[in-house]
Motif scaffolding. Structure first.
Motif, PDB file in Angstrom:
ATOM      1  N   GLY A   9       0.821  -1.200   0.000  1.00 56.56           N
ATOM      2  CA  GLY A   9       0.000   0.000   0.000  1.00 56.56           C
ATOM      3  C   GLY A   9       0.853   1.246   0.000  1.00 56.56           C
ATOM      4  N   CYS A  10       0.164   2.360   0.163  1.00 57.94           N
ATOM      5  CA  CYS A  10       0.822   3.664   0.106  1.00 57.94           C
ATOM      6  C   CYS A  10       1.515   3.994   1.424  1.00 57.94           C
ATOM      7  N   LEU A  11       2.137   5.143   1.467  1.00 59.31           N
ATOM      8  CA  LEU A  11       2.888   5.554   2.652  1.00 59.31           C
ATOM      9  C   LEU A  11       2.013   5.681   3.897  1.00 59.31           C
ATOM     10  N   CYS A  12       0.828   6.271   3.772  1.00 60.52           N
ATOM     11  CA  CYS A  12      -0.011   6.494   4.959  1.00 60.52           C
ATOM     12  C   CYS A  12      -0.905   5.306   5.268  1.00 60.52           C
ATOM     13  N   GLY A  13      -1.044   4.357   4.323  1.00 62.55           N
ATOM     14  CA  GLY A  13      -1.816   3.150   4.590  1.00 62.55           C
ATOM     15  C   GLY A  13      -3.281   3.218   4.178  1.00 62.55           C
ATOM     16  N   ALA A  14      -3.714   4.335   3.614  1.00 60.06           N
ATOM     17  CA  ALA A  14      -5.132   4.467   3.230  1.00 60.06           C
ATOM     18  C   ALA A  14      -5.466   3.658   1.975  1.00 60.06           C
ATOM     19  N   LEU A  15      -4.509   3.563   1.054  1.00 65.19           N
ATOM     20  CA  LEU A  15      -4.719   2.827  -0.199  1.00 65.19           C
ATOM     21  C   LEU A  15      -3.933   1.526  -0.121  1.00 65.19           C
ATOM     22  N   ARG A  16      -4.676   0.397  -0.119  1.00 67.54           N
ATOM     23  CA  ARG A  16      -4.033  -0.899   0.079  1.00 67.54           C
ATOM     24  C   ARG A  16      -4.385  -1.850  -1.061  1.00 67.54           C
ATOM     25  N   TRP A  17      -3.518  -2.814  -1.300  1.00 65.17           N
ATOM     26  CA  TRP A  17      -3.817  -3.859  -2.281  1.00 65.17           C
ATOM     27  C   TRP A  17      -3.309  -5.198  -1.772  1.00 65.17           C
ATOM     28  N   GLU A  18      -3.941  -6.252  -2.262  1.00 68.63           N
ATOM     29  CA  GLU A  18      -3.509  -7.607  -1.926  1.00 68.63           C
ATOM     30  C   GLU A  18      -3.794  -8.492  -3.129  1.00 68.63           C
ATOM     31  N   THR A  73      -2.982   5.339 -17.101  1.00 68.23           N
ATOM     32  CA  THR A  73      -3.494   5.880 -15.841  1.00 68.23           C
ATOM     33  C   THR A  73      -2.622   5.423 -14.684  1.00 68.23           C
ATOM     34  N   ARG A  74      -2.263   6.370 -13.845  1.00 64.45           N
ATOM     35  CA  ARG A  74      -1.525   6.038 -12.617  1.00 64.45           C
ATOM     36  C   ARG A  74      -2.388   6.414 -11.431  1.00 64.45           C
ATOM     37  N   ASN A  75      -2.406   5.526 -10.428  1.00 62.30           N
ATOM     38  CA  ASN A  75      -3.250   5.736  -9.258  1.00 62.30           C
ATOM     39  C   ASN A  75      -2.385   5.955  -8.025  1.00 62.30           C
ATOM     40  N   CYS A  80      -1.351  10.882   0.880  1.00 59.87           N
ATOM     41  CA  CYS A  80       0.116  10.909   1.023  1.00 59.87           C
ATOM     42  C   CYS A  80       0.828  10.974  -0.327  1.00 59.87           C
ATOM     43  N   ASP A  81       0.086  10.868  -1.436  1.00 58.88           N
ATOM     44  CA  ASP A  81       0.662  10.921  -2.780  1.00 58.88           C
ATOM     45  C   ASP A  81       1.474   9.696  -3.169  1.00 58.88           C
ATOM     46  N   GLY A  82       1.454   8.665  -2.339  1.00 58.19           N
ATOM     47  CA  GLY A  82       2.175   7.446  -2.709  1.00 58.19           C
ATOM     48  C   GLY A  82       1.601   6.850  -3.983  1.00 58.19           C
ATOM     49  N   LEU A  83       2.484   6.533  -4.930  1.00 52.35           N
ATOM     50  CA  LEU A  83       2.071   5.974  -6.220  1.00 52.35           C
ATOM     51  C   LEU A  83       1.929   4.468  -6.040  1.00 52.35           C
ATOM     52  N   VAL A  84       0.770   3.904  -6.371  1.00 49.27           N
ATOM     53  CA  VAL A  84       0.519   2.515  -6.006  1.00 49.27           C
ATOM     54  C   VAL A  84       0.299   1.572  -7.188  1.00 49.27           C
ATOM     55  N   PHE A  85      -0.532   1.969  -8.146  1.00 48.66           N
ATOM     56  CA  PHE A  85      -0.773   1.042  -9.263  1.00 48.66           C
ATOM     57  C   PHE A  85      -1.187   1.779 -10.523  1.00 48.66           C
ATOM     58  N   GLY A 100       7.512  -0.728  -5.230  1.00 49.01           N
ATOM     59  CA  GLY A 100       7.907   0.011  -4.035  1.00 49.01           C
ATOM     60  C   GLY A 100       6.830   0.020  -2.974  1.00 49.01           C
ATOM     61  N   SER A 101       5.593  -0.319  -3.361  1.00 48.63           N
ATOM     62  CA  SER A 101       4.495  -0.331  -2.386  1.00 48.63           C
ATOM     63  C   SER A 101       4.406  -1.654  -1.627  1.00 48.63           C
TER      64      SER A 101
END
Ligand SMILES: [Zn+2]
Ligand SMILES: [Zn+2]
Length: 137
Positions: A9-18, A73-75, A80-85, A100-101
């Motif tokens: 997930g992202c730096l702050c943890g709000a956007l997660r993937w599994e 498209t980048r999400n 936190c602006d962390g680039l995830v997928f 990196g996530s």
């Protein structure tokens, strides 16, 4: 066989993937867009079928012209602006997830390098990667 779970997930943890399986491919991309989007020399990516991914949390999207036409498209996480997928959730049948996530970055085992033609000299790739001038055909 990979028994560890691919998740992150992202730096702050709000956007997660599994993911419920290992990625189909792993590599690094040195294209100008990846460099600018990440503020780094390249983006490490993993390819998953959309059906294998569970993505939760808010996303902010940025679209730019893709090499092969259409848009890429980048999400990122809006907080936190962390680039995830990459890709459009609900539309694309596969996604790139930025390595990196990963919660456990040791799971990333790249085999290819994309856009060798754009690679800056100061990006020293790991040995043994199959290098493509741009993308594989
Ligand atoms: Zn975040
Ligand atoms: Zn790229």
């Amino acid at each position: 066989m990979i028994t560890k779970t691919f998740k992150g997930g992202c730096l702050c943890g709000a956007l997660r993937w599994e993911a419920d399986r290992a990625p189909d491919y792993m590599g690094v991309c040195c294209c100008v867009d990846c460099r600018k989007a990440s503020g780094s020399g390249f983006i490490p990516f993993m390819g998953f079928p959309a059906a294998a991914l569970t993505i939760t949390g808010p996303t902010r999207q940025y679209r730019s012209p893709a090499l092969r036409g259409g848009e890429a498209t980048r999400n990122a996480c809006p907080t936190c602006d962390g680039l995830v997928f990459g890709g459009e959730l609900g539309l694309d049948d596969s996604h790139t997830v930025y390595a990196g996530s990963l919660d456990d970055p040791a799971l990333f085992k790249p085999t290819m390098l994309l856009f060798e033609r754009d690679r800056p000299d100061w990006v020293i790739p790991p040995e043994g990667l199959e290098r493509f001038k741009t993308m594989p055909d």
